[in-house]
Design a protein around this motif. Structure first.
Motif, PDB file in Angstrom:
ATOM      1  N   UNK A  39       0.835  -1.199   0.000  1.00 47.59           N
ATOM      2  CA  UNK A  39       0.000   0.000   0.000  1.00 47.59           C
ATOM      3  C   UNK A  39       0.863   1.238   0.000  1.00 47.59           C
ATOM      4  N   UNK A  40       0.260   2.349   0.354  1.00 47.56           N
ATOM      5  CA  UNK A  40       0.989   3.607   0.342  1.00 47.56           C
ATOM      6  C   UNK A  40       0.542   4.415   1.542  1.00 47.56           C
ATOM      7  N   UNK A  41       0.848   3.902   2.734  1.00 49.93           N
ATOM      8  CA  UNK A  41       0.427   4.556   3.974  1.00 49.93           C
ATOM      9  C   UNK A  41       1.516   5.526   4.429  1.00 49.93           C
ATOM     10  N   UNK A 139      -7.492   3.557   7.751  1.00 49.09           N
ATOM     11  CA  UNK A 139      -6.976   2.527   6.854  1.00 49.09           C
ATOM     12  C   UNK A 139      -8.079   1.529   6.477  1.00 49.09           C
ATOM     13  N   UNK A 140      -8.040   0.944   5.254  1.00 54.00           N
ATOM     14  CA  UNK A 140      -9.065  -0.030   4.852  1.00 54.00           C
ATOM     15  C   UNK A 140      -9.052  -1.280   5.728  1.00 54.00           C
ATOM     16  N   UNK A 141     -10.224  -1.897   5.871  1.00 52.06           N
ATOM     17  CA  UNK A 141     -10.330  -3.195   6.535  1.00 52.06           C
ATOM     18  C   UNK A 141     -10.155  -4.255   5.451  1.00 52.06           C
ATOM     19  N   UNK A 142      -9.155  -5.095   5.599  1.00 52.94           N
ATOM     20  CA  UNK A 142      -8.845  -6.069   4.559  1.00 52.94           C
ATOM     21  C   UNK A 142      -8.888  -7.500   5.099  1.00 52.94           C
ATOM     22  N   UNK A 143      -8.976  -8.446   4.184  1.00 49.95           N
ATOM     23  CA  UNK A 143      -8.945  -9.863   4.550  1.00 49.95           C
ATOM     24  C   UNK A 143      -8.203 -10.636   3.477  1.00 49.95           C
ATOM     25  N   UNK A 144      -7.335 -11.552   3.884  1.00 50.48           N
ATOM     26  CA  UNK A 144      -6.621 -12.423   2.954  1.00 50.48           C
ATOM     27  C   UNK A 144      -7.294 -13.783   2.949  1.00 50.48           C
ATOM     28  N   UNK A 145      -7.719 -14.226   1.765  1.00 51.10           N
ATOM     29  CA  UNK A 145      -8.437 -15.487   1.648  1.00 51.10           C
ATOM     30  C   UNK A 145      -7.456 -16.637   1.424  1.00 51.10           C
ATOM     31  N   UNK A 159     -12.597   6.514  11.172  1.00 48.61           N
ATOM     32  CA  UNK A 159     -13.354   5.892  12.250  1.00 48.61           C
ATOM     33  C   UNK A 159     -12.635   6.174  13.565  1.00 48.61           C
ATOM     34  N   UNK A 160     -13.343   5.928  14.669  1.00 50.98           N
ATOM     35  CA  UNK A 160     -12.873   6.389  15.971  1.00 50.98           C
ATOM     36  C   UNK A 160     -12.520   5.236  16.902  1.00 50.98           C
ATOM     37  N   UNK A 193      -1.437   0.598  11.322  1.00 50.30           N
ATOM     38  CA  UNK A 193      -0.687   1.532  10.484  1.00 50.30           C
ATOM     39  C   UNK A 193       0.054   2.506  11.385  1.00 50.30           C
ATOM     40  N   UNK A 194       1.079   3.113  10.856  1.00 49.67           N
ATOM     41  CA  UNK A 194       1.887   4.019  11.678  1.00 49.67           C
ATOM     42  C   UNK A 194       1.080   5.184  12.230  1.00 49.67           C
TER      43      UNK A 194
END
Length: 215
Positions: A39-41, A139-145, A159-160, A193-194
């Motif tokens: 990504x590009x965080x 940051x996006x919520x992701x999942x690896x299948x 989000x908080x 994320x940082x």
């Protein structure tokens, strides 16, 4: 850590031309199949310095220090190659003058403490504004299948994180920060994320003296 970069210019570029950046990063090819651009965080560090979290290494035997060092050397060179790629292809990086690579890997953890509140995917999706909110993330919520592909479940603008998610059950004078806050395993990918780690860390630093004083 990259110096000589205008963060406001990067923010504007990422806000207005996300597809361009995504397409550009897809053109970058890593030197090892176990290394990827995740990504590009980017987080602002002041004085025209930014912290970039973008290289991920998989299939590392964490019990083998020799292998960890071997892959760290590969990842370090990949950071340098990616830096040169960004200098050539993105305007905000044209005048970037320095690169410092992290001294070691960040090892994401799926283990959490149980807090007074457990942050859920629903909280992230709705951007729930807790009365005791003390930090934010985006940051996006992701999942690896099982097929090895990663999927974005949701990509919240913001989000908080509530204070209750940082207070562990059964412990006194302790706050959980970073990727250790009380949350569901899905949400963990979004807080790792940082920028979000720094935010909860700063909040904990402000809150702790008050907590100890009350005790």
């Amino acid at each position: 850590m990259v110096s000589g970069v205008d963060y406001e210019q990067i923010e504007k570029l990422m806000d207005e031309q996300k597809l361009l950046i995504s397409s550009l990063l897809k053109q970058y090819h890593t030197s090892n199949s176990n290394v990827s651009v995740s990504g590009f965080n980017i987080s602002d560090q002041g004085d025209n310095k930014v912290l970039i979290e973008g290289i991920t290494v998989k299939n590392v035997d964490l019990q083998n220090e020799k292998k960890i060092q071997e892959y760290y050397n590969i990842a370090s060179k990949e950071c340098m190659d990616l830096f040169q790629f960004l200098k050539l292809n993105l305007e905000p990086f044209k005048n970037a003058g320095g690169l410092n690579v992290a001294a070691q890997f960040i090892r994401p953890s799926a283990y959490h403490f149980k807090g007074l509140y457990n942050l859920t995917l629903g909280d992230v999706l709705t951007g729930k504004r807790f009365s005791d909110r003390i930090s934010t993330a985006s940051r996006p919520v992701t999942m690896t299948m099982e097929d090895g592909n990663g999927y974005i479940i949701c990509n919240p603008k913001i989000f908080y994180i509530p204070l209750r998610s940082m207070i562990p059950q059964g412990l006194s004078n302790v706050l959980m920060t970073g990727d250790k806050i009380s949350c569901s395993s899905l949400v963990q990918s979004a807080i790792n994320s940082n920028s979000s780690k720094s935010g909860s860390g700063y909040a904990a630093g402000i809150i702790l003296p008050t907590v100890f004083q009350r005790k």
